[in-house]
Design an enzyme around this catalytic site. Structure first.
Site, mmCIF file in Angstrom:
data_model
loop_
_atom_site.group_PDB
_atom_site.id
_atom_site.type_symbol
_atom_site.label_atom_id
_atom_site.label_comp_id
_atom_site.label_asym_id
_atom_site.label_seq_id
_atom_site.Cartn_x
_atom_site.Cartn_y
_atom_site.Cartn_z
ATOM 1 N N GLN A 34 33.411 21.671 -8.621
ATOM 2 C CA GLN A 34 34.363 22.698 -8.220
ATOM 3 C C GLN A 34 34.295 23.943 -8.817
ATOM 4 O O GLN A 34 35.105 24.627 -9.413
ATOM 5 C CB GLN A 34 35.731 21.802 -9.069
ATOM 6 C CG GLN A 34 35.882 20.568 -8.675
ATOM 7 C CD GLN A 34 37.221 19.949 -9.302
ATOM 8 O OE1 GLN A 34 38.311 20.349 -9.468
ATOM 9 N NE2 GLN A 34 36.834 19.118 -10.417
ATOM 10 N N LYS B 19 27.717 18.565 -37.973
ATOM 11 C CA LYS B 19 28.948 18.330 -37.197
ATOM 12 C C LYS B 19 29.215 16.948 -37.621
ATOM 13 O O LYS B 19 28.425 15.905 -37.395
ATOM 14 C CB LYS B 19 28.907 18.600 -35.883
ATOM 15 C CG LYS B 19 27.847 17.914 -35.089
ATOM 16 C CD LYS B 19 27.726 18.538 -33.595
ATOM 17 C CE LYS B 19 26.763 17.782 -32.710
ATOM 18 N NZ LYS B 19 27.073 16.316 -32.349
ATOM 19 N N ASP C 164 21.519 17.773 -31.551
ATOM 20 C CA ASP C 164 21.347 16.778 -32.294
ATOM 21 C C ASP C 164 19.806 16.072 -31.712
ATOM 22 O O ASP C 164 19.663 15.060 -31.640
ATOM 23 C CB ASP C 164 22.448 15.688 -31.598
ATOM 24 C CG ASP C 164 23.654 16.158 -32.207
ATOM 25 O OD1 ASP C 164 24.058 17.145 -32.799
ATOM 26 O OD2 ASP C 164 24.696 15.121 -31.783
ATOM 27 N N GLU D 61 24.298 15.526 -35.689
ATOM 28 C CA GLU D 61 25.559 14.792 -36.121
ATOM 29 C C GLU D 61 25.374 13.915 -37.284
ATOM 30 O O GLU D 61 24.114 13.319 -37.527
ATOM 31 C CB GLU D 61 25.754 13.684 -34.855
ATOM 32 C CG GLU D 61 26.916 12.878 -35.178
ATOM 33 C CD GLU D 61 27.506 12.129 -33.896
ATOM 34 O OE1 GLU D 61 26.526 11.917 -32.657
ATOM 35 O OE2 GLU D 61 27.971 11.098 -34.156
ATOM 36 N N VAL E 249 20.620 15.972 -26.776
ATOM 37 C CA VAL E 249 21.030 14.579 -26.697
ATOM 38 C C VAL E 249 22.443 14.331 -27.044
ATOM 39 O O VAL E 249 22.755 14.863 -28.301
ATOM 40 C CB VAL E 249 20.080 13.592 -27.097
ATOM 41 C CG1 VAL E 249 18.804 13.935 -26.407
ATOM 42 C CG2 VAL E 249 19.751 13.783 -28.614
ATOM 43 N N CYS F 212 27.117 14.093 -26.809
ATOM 44 C CA CYS F 212 27.496 15.410 -27.658
ATOM 45 C C CYS F 212 27.155 16.645 -26.923
ATOM 46 O O CYS F 212 27.584 17.653 -27.055
ATOM 47 C CB CYS F 212 26.358 15.406 -28.714
ATOM 48 S SG CYS F 212 27.029 13.998 -30.088
HETATM 49 C C1 C5J Z 1 25.005 12.357 -29.510
HETATM 50 C C2 C5J Z 1 25.652 9.949 -29.813
HETATM 51 N N1 C5J Z 1 24.540 13.107 -30.356
HETATM 52 N N2 C5J Z 1 25.343 9.789 -28.540
HETATM 53 N N3 C5J Z 1 25.534 11.294 -30.269
HETATM 54 O O1 C5J Z 1 25.053 12.462 -28.519
HETATM 55 O O2 C5J Z 1 26.248 9.186 -30.426
#
Ligand code: C5J
Length: 222
Positions: free
Chosen positions: A203, A130, A26, A74, A158, A163
């Site tokens: 872990q 997505k 993204d 996204e 990011v 995400c």
């Molecule tokens: C992503 C969001 N790409 N923060 N989307 O992390 O809404």
């Protein structure tokens, strides 16, 4: 045999270039550029922009090493039929589908939905659209990775706590080994960045491994 290892925490991660893919999550104008969706929500985008250069260097190293490179975005159909009604009510200040500074927010085809020029895909690199936070949900990412025999993922992008980690958790449950270079992922919230990276490697690598761009570049060049 091209097996090598990434220097990482909590311990080194062996990998084979033939079965390793870079997944760039993204890196869209709306999340990363000034005047995008992220900034409209009141976030300081300089906190995520620091990941651009390390991502660019890892992307170049991955291309040079012949890795499969996959990009994700996204977003939703213009009629929003693929957006859960509950997601449409979120945001507080700005909503999915509403008019933003770079077109309709998180709508496919709008300027803000596009990937940033610094990390733009080249021919042969699949782009996964997505509708959710995780890159496996309602996409053909798993099929693409399976068809190439991929076992290890380098996950960049990011935002770290949304995400990126959702995708790492989905991938981990599907049997992939995920490496996250800490300087190649970004969050608007430094405390979330820190906690997310801690959780991944906790872990004994419960979700995956954490490293950095220079370690990844060195291992890919070896
Ligand atoms: C992503 C969001 N790409 N923060 N989307 O992390 O809404």
């Amino acid at each position: 045999m091209s097996q090598s290892a990434f220097i990482a925490e909590p311990f080194a991660l062996p990998f084979d270039k033939k079965t390793t893919a870079l997944v760039m999550i993204d890196m869209q104008r709306d999340f990363v550029e000034p005047a995008g969706f992220g900034e409209a929500l009141g976030n300081d985008v300089s906190l995520v922009r620091v990941a651009i250069q390390p991502c660019k260097q890892v992307l170049e190293a991955a291309r040079k090493a012949g890795l499969l490179v996959v990009h994700t975005r996204e977003g939703h159909r213009p009629d929003l039929t693929d957006c859960p009604p509950a997601k449409l009510t979120r945001g507080g200040k700005t909503f999915i589908g509403s008019k933003g500074p770079m077109g309709r927010i998180l709508v496919r085809g709008e300027a803000g939905h596009d990937l940033i020029p610094e990390l733009y895909p080249i021919a042969g690199e699949p782009v996964i659209d997505k509708p959710g936070k995780g890159a496996f949900y309602q996409t053909d990412l798993h099929l693409i990775l399976q068809n190439r025999g991929i076992k290890t993922l380098i996950v960049c992008g990011v935002t770290t706590e949304v995400c990126v980690t959702t995708t790492v958790r989905e991938a981990n449950d599907r049997g992939f080994e995920c490496l996250v270079p800490a300087d190649c992922v970004g969050s608007y919230f430094p405390e979330f960045q820190k906690a997310s990276l801690e959780m991944i490697k906790a872990q004994g690598a419960i979700f995956g491994w954490v490293s950095n761009a220079s370690n990844v570049i060195a291992a890919l060049a070896a």
